[in-house]
Write a protein that holds these residues in place. Structure first.
Motif, PDB file in Angstrom:
ATOM      1  N   UNK A 198      -0.476  67.495  14.602  1.00 22.68           N
ATOM      2  CA  UNK A 198       0.013  67.260  16.051  1.00 22.68           C
ATOM      3  C   UNK A 198       0.038  68.606  16.617  1.00 22.68           C
ATOM      4  N   UNK A 199       0.120  69.582  15.964  1.00 22.26           N
ATOM      5  CA  UNK A 199      -0.017  71.010  16.552  1.00 22.26           C
ATOM      6  C   UNK A 199      -1.308  71.309  17.229  1.00 22.26           C
ATOM      7  N   UNK A 200      -2.455  70.940  16.511  1.00 23.15           N
ATOM      8  CA  UNK A 200      -3.757  71.186  16.811  1.00 23.15           C
ATOM      9  C   UNK A 200      -3.856  70.322  17.998  1.00 23.15           C
ATOM     10  N   UNK A 201      -3.734  68.638  17.613  1.00 22.82           N
ATOM     11  CA  UNK A 201      -3.793  68.025  18.761  1.00 22.82           C
ATOM     12  C   UNK A 201      -3.060  68.262  20.355  1.00 22.82           C
ATOM     13  N   UNK A 202      -2.188  68.871  20.338  1.00 24.27           N
ATOM     14  CA  UNK A 202      -1.603  69.350  21.316  1.00 24.27           C
ATOM     15  C   UNK A 202      -2.156  70.557  21.987  1.00 24.27           C
ATOM     16  N   UNK A 203      -2.554  71.429  21.225  1.00 26.22           N
ATOM     17  CA  UNK A 203      -3.388  72.585  21.650  1.00 26.22           C
ATOM     18  C   UNK A 203      -4.533  71.981  22.179  1.00 26.22           C
ATOM     19  N   UNK A 204      -5.431  70.971  21.757  1.00 24.08           N
ATOM     20  CA  UNK A 204      -6.351  70.536  22.106  1.00 24.08           C
ATOM     21  C   UNK A 204      -6.206  69.803  23.496  1.00 24.08           C
ATOM     22  N   UNK A 205      -5.262  69.128  23.685  1.00 20.14           N
ATOM     23  CA  UNK A 205      -4.731  68.420  24.942  1.00 20.14           C
ATOM     24  C   UNK A 205      -4.508  69.571  26.060  1.00 20.14           C
ATOM     25  N   UNK A 206      -3.801  70.597  25.835  1.00 23.83           N
ATOM     26  CA  UNK A 206      -3.763  71.785  26.788  1.00 23.83           C
ATOM     27  C   UNK A 206      -5.073  72.234  26.940  1.00 23.83           C
ATOM     28  N   UNK A 207      -5.859  72.384  26.231  1.00 21.54           N
ATOM     29  CA  UNK A 207      -7.157  73.055  26.385  1.00 21.54           C
ATOM     30  C   UNK A 207      -8.066  72.082  27.405  1.00 21.54           C
ATOM     31  N   UNK A 208      -8.100  71.053  26.912  1.00 21.88           N
ATOM     32  CA  UNK A 208      -8.888  69.784  27.723  1.00 21.88           C
ATOM     33  C   UNK A 208      -8.396  69.657  29.112  1.00 21.88           C
ATOM     34  N   UNK A 209      -6.949  69.790  29.439  1.00 18.34           N
ATOM     35  CA  UNK A 209      -6.284  69.724  30.648  1.00 18.34           C
ATOM     36  C   UNK A 209      -6.826  70.941  31.454  1.00 18.34           C
ATOM     37  N   UNK A 210      -6.763  72.091  30.891  1.00 17.76           N
ATOM     38  CA  UNK A 210      -7.375  73.539  31.496  1.00 17.76           C
ATOM     39  C   UNK A 210      -8.673  73.406  32.120  1.00 17.76           C
ATOM     40  N   UNK A 211      -9.723  72.609  31.117  1.00 20.25           N
ATOM     41  CA  UNK A 211     -11.047  72.465  31.513  1.00 20.25           C
ATOM     42  C   UNK A 211     -11.357  71.217  32.162  1.00 20.25           C
ATOM     43  N   UNK A 212     -10.231  70.467  32.483  1.00 22.32           N
ATOM     44  CA  UNK A 212     -10.438  69.313  33.298  1.00 22.32           C
ATOM     45  C   UNK A 212     -11.511  68.243  32.553  1.00 22.32           C
ATOM     46  N   UNK A 213     -11.054  67.961  31.145  1.00 24.06           N
ATOM     47  CA  UNK A 213     -11.942  67.300  30.445  1.00 24.06           C
ATOM     48  C   UNK A 213     -10.859  66.218  29.745  1.00 24.06           C
ATOM     49  N   UNK A 214     -11.329  65.131  29.304  1.00 21.67           N
ATOM     50  CA  UNK A 214     -10.638  64.260  28.475  1.00 21.67           C
ATOM     51  C   UNK A 214     -10.436  64.664  27.193  1.00 21.67           C
ATOM     52  N   UNK A 215      -9.442  64.507  26.422  1.00 19.25           N
ATOM     53  CA  UNK A 215      -9.144  65.165  25.077  1.00 19.25           C
ATOM     54  C   UNK A 215     -10.622  64.663  24.041  1.00 19.25           C
ATOM     55  N   UNK A 216     -10.782  63.531  24.237  1.00 18.90           N
ATOM     56  CA  UNK A 216     -12.232  63.082  23.449  1.00 18.90           C
ATOM     57  C   UNK A 216     -13.249  63.815  23.745  1.00 18.90           C
ATOM     58  N   UNK A 217     -13.442  64.326  25.071  1.00 17.48           N
ATOM     59  CA  UNK A 217     -14.714  65.111  25.485  1.00 17.48           C
ATOM     60  C   UNK A 217     -14.545  66.535  24.938  1.00 17.48           C
ATOM     61  N   UNK A 218     -13.265  67.020  24.963  1.00 17.66           N
ATOM     62  CA  UNK A 218     -13.026  68.325  24.443  1.00 17.66           C
ATOM     63  C   UNK A 218     -13.437  68.581  22.984  1.00 17.66           C
ATOM     64  N   UNK A 219     -12.908  67.518  22.256  1.00 20.43           N
ATOM     65  CA  UNK A 219     -12.976  67.866  20.850  1.00 20.43           C
ATOM     66  C   UNK A 219     -14.583  67.521  20.588  1.00 20.43           C
ATOM     67  N   UNK A 220     -15.088  66.709  21.259  1.00 16.17           N
ATOM     68  CA  UNK A 220     -16.708  66.618  21.003  1.00 16.17           C
ATOM     69  C   UNK A 220     -17.526  68.016  21.489  1.00 16.17           C
ATOM     70  N   UNK A 221     -16.973  68.544  22.584  1.00 15.27           N
ATOM     71  CA  UNK A 221     -17.393  69.737  23.193  1.00 15.27           C
ATOM     72  C   UNK A 221     -17.261  70.782  22.157  1.00 15.27           C
ATOM     73  N   UNK A 222     -16.304  71.022  21.598  1.00 13.18           N
ATOM     74  CA  UNK A 222     -15.869  72.066  20.439  1.00 13.18           C
ATOM     75  C   UNK A 222     -16.625  72.028  19.134  1.00 13.18           C
ATOM     76  N   UNK A 223     -16.839  70.540  18.670  1.00  8.56           N
ATOM     77  CA  UNK A 223     -17.628  70.289  17.693  1.00  8.56           C
ATOM     78  C   UNK A 223     -19.093  70.632  17.807  1.00  8.56           C
ATOM     79  N   UNK A 224     -19.550  70.237  19.128  1.00  6.64           N
ATOM     80  CA  UNK A 224     -20.978  70.601  19.261  1.00  6.64           C
ATOM     81  C   UNK A 224     -21.270  72.005  19.380  1.00  6.64           C
ATOM     82  N   UNK A 225     -20.430  72.790  19.982  1.00  9.90           N
ATOM     83  CA  UNK A 225     -20.373  74.285  20.072  1.00  9.90           C
ATOM     84  C   UNK A 225     -20.261  74.819  18.801  1.00  9.90           C
TER      85      UNK A 225
END
Length: 75
Positions: A12-39
């Motif tokens: 839940x901590x990692x998910x919350x951090x990813x959610x904040x990051x995705x909000x900052x980047x104006x991406x959906x949570x799913x898109x942010x996770x995919x972006x981080x994995x691809x990077x």
């Protein structure tokens, strides 16, 4: 590119951090996770970075081009 659903167990901590990051980047949570994995895959050399460049080609009729009209106009 086809996408495949995959259930992900994540703390839940990692998910919350990813959610904040995705909000900052104006991406959906799913898109942010995919972006981080691809990077991570690109940086580790496991996949090559492929950039898709979209080039819009506009066909122009030379007779409509003002520069061409000036050159071909009778004097």
């Amino acid at each position: 590119m086809s996408k495949k659903a995959y259930p992900l167990r994540i703390s839940s901590d990692v998910l919350a951090a990813m959610q904040r990051w995705s909000d900052d980047e104006l991406r959906s949570l799913n898109a942010q996770i995919e972006y981080v994995l691809r990077d991570a895959l690109v940086k580790s050399g496991r996949v090559k970075l492929v950039q898709k460049v979209v080039v819009e080609v506009q066909a122009t009729d030379e007779s409509d081009d003002p520069a061409t009209k000036e050159q071909t106009a009778p004097k």
